[in-house]
Design a protein around this motif. Structure first.
Motif, PDB file in Angstrom:
ATOM      1  N   ARG A 510       0.828  -1.209   0.000  1.00 57.44           N
ATOM      2  CA  ARG A 510       0.000   0.000   0.000  1.00 57.44           C
ATOM      3  C   ARG A 510       0.861   1.258   0.000  1.00 57.44           C
ATOM      4  NH1 ARG A 510      -5.356   0.166   1.223  1.00 57.44           N
ATOM      5  NH2 ARG A 510      -6.335  -1.856   1.541  1.00 57.44           N
ATOM      6  N   SER A 511       1.917   1.251   0.835  1.00 54.47           N
ATOM      7  CA  SER A 511       2.714   2.479   0.877  1.00 54.47           C
ATOM      8  C   SER A 511       3.502   2.666  -0.419  1.00 54.47           C
ATOM      9  CB  SER A 511       3.596   2.569   2.115  1.00 54.47           C
ATOM     10  OG  SER A 511       4.232   1.381   2.339  1.00 54.47           O
ATOM     11  N   ARG A 512       3.867   1.564  -1.073  1.00 53.49           N
ATOM     12  CA  ARG A 512       4.527   1.721  -2.380  1.00 53.49           C
ATOM     13  C   ARG A 512       3.589   2.357  -3.392  1.00 53.49           C
ATOM     14  NH1 ARG A 512       9.023  -2.713  -3.769  1.00 53.49           N
ATOM     15  NH2 ARG A 512       9.716  -2.979  -1.641  1.00 53.49           N
ATOM     16  N   VAL A 513       2.319   1.905  -3.406  1.00 60.71           N
ATOM     17  CA  VAL A 513       1.356   2.444  -4.384  1.00 60.71           C
ATOM     18  C   VAL A 513       1.135   3.931  -4.108  1.00 60.71           C
ATOM     19  CG1 VAL A 513      -1.022   2.321  -5.248  1.00 60.71           C
ATOM     20  CG2 VAL A 513       0.243   0.213  -4.801  1.00 60.71           C
ATOM     21  N   VAL A 514       0.909   4.256  -2.839  1.00 59.68           N
ATOM     22  CA  VAL A 514       0.672   5.663  -2.506  1.00 59.68           C
ATOM     23  C   VAL A 514       1.908   6.500  -2.838  1.00 59.68           C
ATOM     24  CG1 VAL A 514       0.352   7.273  -0.585  1.00 59.68           C
ATOM     25  CG2 VAL A 514      -1.091   5.303  -0.777  1.00 59.68           C
ATOM     26  N   GLY A 515       3.089   5.957  -2.481  1.00 60.12           N
ATOM     27  CA  GLY A 515       4.318   6.707  -2.717  1.00 60.12           C
ATOM     28  C   GLY A 515       4.569   6.981  -4.185  1.00 60.12           C
ATOM     29  N   SER A 516       4.264   6.029  -5.052  1.00 61.30           N
ATOM     30  CA  SER A 516       4.573   6.219  -6.466  1.00 61.30           C
ATOM     31  C   SER A 516       3.440   6.861  -7.243  1.00 61.30           C
ATOM     32  CB  SER A 516       4.850   4.884  -7.156  1.00 61.30           C
ATOM     33  OG  SER A 516       5.642   4.084  -6.370  1.00 61.30           O
ATOM     34  N   LEU A 517       2.196   6.514  -6.915  1.00 60.10           N
ATOM     35  CA  LEU A 517       1.086   6.961  -7.756  1.00 60.10           C
ATOM     36  C   LEU A 517       0.219   8.015  -7.083  1.00 60.10           C
ATOM     37  CD1 LEU A 517       0.038   3.440  -9.055  1.00 60.10           C
ATOM     38  CD2 LEU A 517       1.362   5.137 -10.289  1.00 60.10           C
ATOM     39  N   GLY A 518       0.286   8.038  -5.756  1.00 59.42           N
ATOM     40  CA  GLY A 518      -0.474   9.081  -5.072  1.00 59.42           C
ATOM     41  C   GLY A 518      -1.929   8.738  -4.817  1.00 59.42           C
ATOM     42  N   PHE A 519      -2.341   7.502  -5.017  1.00 58.35           N
ATOM     43  CA  PHE A 519      -3.694   7.142  -4.591  1.00 58.35           C
ATOM     44  C   PHE A 519      -3.646   5.783  -3.906  1.00 58.35           C
ATOM     45  CE2 PHE A 519      -3.409   6.315  -9.196  1.00 58.35           C
ATOM     46  CZ  PHE A 519      -3.472   4.938  -9.186  1.00 58.35           C
ATOM     47  N   ALA A 520      -4.680   5.486  -3.129  1.00 59.43           N
ATOM     48  CA  ALA A 520      -4.696   4.231  -2.372  1.00 59.43           C
ATOM     49  C   ALA A 520      -5.632   3.226  -3.033  1.00 59.43           C
ATOM     50  CB  ALA A 520      -5.142   4.497  -0.942  1.00 59.43           C
ATOM     51  N   VAL A 521      -5.325   1.958  -2.847  1.00 59.96           N
ATOM     52  CA  VAL A 521      -6.220   0.925  -3.370  1.00 59.96           C
ATOM     53  C   VAL A 521      -7.175   0.501  -2.263  1.00 59.96           C
ATOM     54  CG1 VAL A 521      -4.536   0.106  -5.041  1.00 59.96           C
ATOM     55  CG2 VAL A 521      -4.652  -0.994  -2.822  1.00 59.96           C
ATOM     56  N   ARG A 522      -8.334  -0.007  -2.652  1.00 61.59           N
ATOM     57  CA  ARG A 522      -9.342  -0.384  -1.664  1.00 61.59           C
ATOM     58  C   ARG A 522      -9.037  -1.762  -1.044  1.00 61.59           C
ATOM     59  NH1 ARG A 522     -14.386   1.589   0.459  1.00 61.59           N
ATOM     60  NH2 ARG A 522     -13.446   3.535  -0.201  1.00 61.59           N
ATOM     61  N   LYS A 523      -8.705  -2.745  -1.893  1.00 62.82           N
ATOM     62  CA  LYS A 523      -8.456  -4.103  -1.364  1.00 62.82           C
ATOM     63  C   LYS A 523      -7.301  -4.761  -2.112  1.00 62.82           C
ATOM     64  CE  LYS A 523     -12.698  -5.975   0.609  1.00 62.82           C
ATOM     65  NZ  LYS A 523     -13.781  -4.992   0.559  1.00 62.82           N
ATOM     66  N   ILE A 524      -6.499  -5.550  -1.381  1.00 64.26           N
ATOM     67  CA  ILE A 524      -5.438  -6.323  -2.026  1.00 64.26           C
ATOM     68  C   ILE A 524      -5.647  -7.798  -1.661  1.00 64.26           C
ATOM     69  CG2 ILE A 524      -2.941  -6.683  -2.299  1.00 64.26           C
ATOM     70  CD1 ILE A 524      -2.463  -3.860  -1.354  1.00 64.26           C
ATOM     71  N   PHE A 525      -5.676  -8.658  -2.645  1.00 63.71           N
ATOM     72  CA  PHE A 525      -5.795 -10.100  -2.395  1.00 63.71           C
ATOM     73  C   PHE A 525      -4.486 -10.771  -2.761  1.00 63.71           C
ATOM     74  CE2 PHE A 525     -10.115  -8.670  -3.086  1.00 63.71           C
ATOM     75  CZ  PHE A 525     -10.828  -9.348  -2.104  1.00 63.71           C
ATOM     76  N   PHE A 526      -3.982 -11.605  -1.836  1.00 62.55           N
ATOM     77  CA  PHE A 526      -2.775 -12.374  -2.145  1.00 62.55           C
ATOM     78  C   PHE A 526      -3.176 -13.803  -2.467  1.00 62.55           C
ATOM     79  CE2 PHE A 526       0.094  -9.089  -1.325  1.00 62.55           C
ATOM     80  CZ  PHE A 526      -0.407  -8.344  -0.275  1.00 62.55           C
ATOM     81  N   LYS A 527      -2.633 -14.307  -3.554  1.00 61.91           N
ATOM     82  CA  LYS A 527      -3.008 -15.640  -4.013  1.00 61.91           C
ATOM     83  C   LYS A 527      -1.755 -16.469  -4.268  1.00 61.91           C
ATOM     84  CE  LYS A 527      -7.444 -14.734  -4.195  1.00 61.91           C
ATOM     85  NZ  LYS A 527      -8.341 -15.406  -3.246  1.00 61.91           N
ATOM     86  N   PRO A 528      -1.914 -17.794  -4.191  1.00 58.60           N
ATOM     87  CA  PRO A 528      -0.764 -18.668  -4.475  1.00 58.60           C
ATOM     88  C   PRO A 528      -0.399 -18.628  -5.967  1.00 58.60           C
ATOM     89  CG  PRO A 528      -2.754 -19.954  -4.096  1.00 58.60           C
ATOM     90  CD  PRO A 528      -3.110 -18.532  -3.817  1.00 58.60           C
ATOM     91  N   PRO A 529       0.814 -19.119  -6.307  1.00 59.37           N
ATOM     92  CA  PRO A 529       1.240 -19.094  -7.709  1.00 59.37           C
ATOM     93  C   PRO A 529       0.221 -19.744  -8.650  1.00 59.37           C
ATOM     94  CG  PRO A 529       3.051 -19.788  -6.287  1.00 59.37           C
ATOM     95  CD  PRO A 529       1.842 -19.678  -5.417  1.00 59.37           C
ATOM     96  N   LYS A 530       0.185 -19.252  -9.866  1.00 54.78           N
ATOM     97  CA  LYS A 530      -0.663 -19.750 -10.958  1.00 54.78           C
ATOM     98  C   LYS A 530      -2.155 -19.480 -10.744  1.00 54.78           C
ATOM     99  CE  LYS A 530       2.588 -23.074 -12.700  1.00 54.78           C
ATOM    100  NZ  LYS A 530       3.646 -22.066 -12.834  1.00 54.78           N
TER     101      LYS A 530
END
Lengths: 560, 85
Positions: A510-530
């Protein structure tokens, strides 16, 4: 409107006693200027700016909160034949990184003679205004201390001269400056005011729209000047906090006309306690025009039912900065038409087949109306060739009020304008002489009225070492509560430990996205490979993955 | 810490719904990307409710909302006494 040669003429001719702008701060604090008072103030400021050395053709950036003062500076600049541009004033909702990069990019491109800021402009943002090449910073108000309001020695403005620059919407500081001539603006307002049957003795406009976008600048500031119509305006940021103020203002000031983007039609009723819906009398409203985001009939209906607005008040328009403003307008005596299309053909082939409303699986589109005079629309394929009738394609336009080009950016101009046609990047179709806008080309996400490219987000997320290289998608999921899209990210992680420790990972990303693009994302889902679906070409298949995500997380589609 | 600040922290925790995430009055919310801009509106409204003040939104900058401590300092600095409805 062509009886005027330039945009200052109608102001010179306006009746002195008629109210021009009322600035609503809250129910206890409002201020109004008449056309006569405004003219005097603008002339005094023009005289002072001239003494500072401002001359015809110079650019002036105005970085002031939405106020009568900001508008006065804009007009004073035009009085000298100089070219003003409003830029967004920083507020608590603007993400600082995004704002800074936008400010530095846009101010560099305009190479302005002056940047006018107010006394409260935040010090930490000052360093991001590009002051290279002799640009000078002026504090607003210092220019109005001229003892004797006088008529500045004004160079004769020509119809074909650049009147001002308005900025198109865009992400990551790549807003494009759209240069508009006096004659283009006057023609647009001529077409629009005829279609809307504007009557200065009867009409009063309400606006919460920012002055740095076309709806606020053209419909709610230029049109009032040219047609000599009063306008009641408030700051967009105050509106976001108190959307109920729309109802208070229209009721209190008996406003007749307003423009709003689609999400506002739901945002206002949802942010106003239902117990107060009936307290407001909106019977003065003649037209409320849904413009600038794809139009949804359900949003307009929500507003209409909540506040018992006559159905014929709700109208639609398709507009963009590059055409000054409107290309189409719904017929105000009939209202916009709806069209029911068969969903399967639309989704798979972009083909429009009419079906009955009751048909299961039909999609309803609301038209943005008919073309205004001297506007032409073509629906084209990616190669630029017209697509057969009944198919969706990119909307290309030609008109007598089209822009001259992006300021200082011939490269962007030649990409967008090809063989005299401006390629809008919007997708749509024509039916029965009306234009239906269905969405954005290039997978664009529209979040709270802002255009966001998923590729930008994916690139940043993929820089995190825990994320499998290239296995990220960003997508927009419609949030029916907000009436806009939420940004949702899916990322594959290689290490199962990362999955169990996802809170820390999420915070880092989240802080990378805000730092580079200046907006926040609502949700992040982490999933296994493939987990993410790839296309046959080995690229991530954004839309198929999105469907998989919605299937696995039905709560997303339900807006939870 | 005041009760109002504690109430605000509780409200933020509820908004974020992230079990395991600890927030105190100095946790950065905006600059860390924890809070998106739509949610900031809710926070400012909550701040008005908790402080019983009207806070002119046009005068608030992102840095003023970055932590719970800064939010309350902002309310003290620019808030106007709320009119009783």
């Amino acid at each position: 409107m062509l009886r005027f040669a330039h945009l200052i003429e109608p102001l010179d001719a306006a009746p002195s006693e008629r109210p021009f702008i009322t600035h609503w701060i809250d129910e206890d604090e409002q201020s109004t200027v008449t056309f006569g008072e405004f003219r005097q103030r603008a002339r005094a400021e023009a005289t002072a700016l001239q003494q500072h050395g401002l001359a015809a053709g110079d650019r002036v950036i105005i970085l002031m909160p939405q106020s009568i003062g900001a508008i006065t500076t804009f007009v004073a600049t035009m009085m000298l034949g100089a070219v003003p541009a409003f830029l967004a004033y920083p507020n608590f909702k603007i993400e600082p990184e995004k704002y800074r990069s936008g400010l530095s990019g846009v101010s560099r491109n305009l190479s302005a003679k002056f940047v006018v800021i107010d006394a409260d402009f935040p010090e930490d943002m000052l360093g991001y205004i590009s002051l290279s090449g002799g640009t000078k910073l002026i504090r607003a108000g210092t220019a109005t201390e001229s003892p004797q309001p006088a008529t500045p020695a004004r160079p004769a403005a020509h119809a074909e001269d650049l009147a001002f620059i308005q900025h198109s919407a865009g992400t990551t500081g790549l807003q494009k400056g759209v240069g508009l001539t006096h004659v283009a603006v006057l023609r647009q307002i001529g077409h629009l005011s005829t279609a809307l049957k504007i009557d200065p003795d009867r009409d009063k406009i309400y606006s919460w729209l920012p002055l740095y976008h076309d709806m606020g600048l053209i419909a709610c500031f230029m049109l009032p000047i040219v047609c000599q119509v009063p306008v009641v305006m408030q700051s967009p940021i105050e509106w976001v906090m108190q959307p109920e103020s729309t109802l208070q203002i229209i009721d209190h000031h008996r406003c007749t006309l307003a423009w709003m983007p689609n999400f506002a039609f739901q945002f206002i009723p949802r942010r106003t306690p239902q117990s107060r819906w009936a307290d407001y009398d909106l019977s003065s409203l003649r037209l409320m025009i849904n413009c600038s985001e794809p139009v949804r009939a359900s949003s307009m209906m929500e507003f209409q039912r909540a506040f018992s607005v006559r159905p014929e008040v709700l109208q639609t328009s398709y507009a963009m900065a590059e055409n000054v403003f409107a290309v189409t307008q719904s017929d105000i005596d009939r209202g916009p038409t709806t069209f029911h299309a068969e969903a399967r053909h639309f989704r798979s082939q972009h083909r429009i087949l009419a079906v009955a409303k009751s048909d299961k699986g039909s999609i309803t589109f609301t038209s943005s109306g008919r073309l205004l005079p001297n506007q032409q629309v073509r629906i084209v394929s990616t190669s630029g060739a017209p697509v057969p009738e009944g198919y969706v394609g990119e909307i290309a336009i030609q008109s007598d009020c089209l822009f001259q080009g992006y300021f200082n950016r011939p490269d962007l101009t030649s990409q967008a304008v090809r063989h005299g046609w401006y390629h809008t990047g919007d997708l749509g179709f024509l039916h029965g002489g009306e234009l239906y806008v269905v969405g954005r080309k290039k997978d664009l996400l529209i979040v709270g009225g802002e255009n966001i490219y998923p590729q930008d987000i994916e690139e940043v997320v993929a820089t995190h070492p825990a994320v499998h290289d290239g296995r990220v998608i960003a997508t927009g999921i419609y949030n029916s509560d907000l009436g806009t899209e939420d940004i949702v990210v899916v990322a594959e992680v290689d290490d199962p430990l990362s999955l169990s420790n996802s809170i820390d990972l999420e915070i880092e990303i989240r802080s990378r996205v805000v730092g580079s693009l200046g907006f926040a994302v609502r949700k992040i889902f982490f999933k296994p490979p493939k987990w993410i679906v790839k296309s046959t070409a080995g690229k991530v298949a954004r839309s198929t993955t999105r469907e998989k995500l919605l299937k696995e997380h039905p709560e997303l589609a339900a807006g939870i | 810490m005041t009760t109002e600040k504690q109430q605000m922290i509780g409200y933020i925790a509820q908004l974020l719904r992230k079990p395991g995430l600890e927030i105190d009055e100095n946790t950065p919310l905006v600059s860390s990307g924890l809070i998106d801009s739509m949610a900031l509106v809710d926070l400012l409204l909550k701040l008005e409710e908790l402080t019983r003040k009207r806070i002119p939104a046009a005068k608030v900058q992102p840095k003023d909302m970055d932590t719970v401590a800064k939010m309350f300092a902002t309310a003290d600095r620019i808030g106007k006494p709320r009119k009783q409805l």
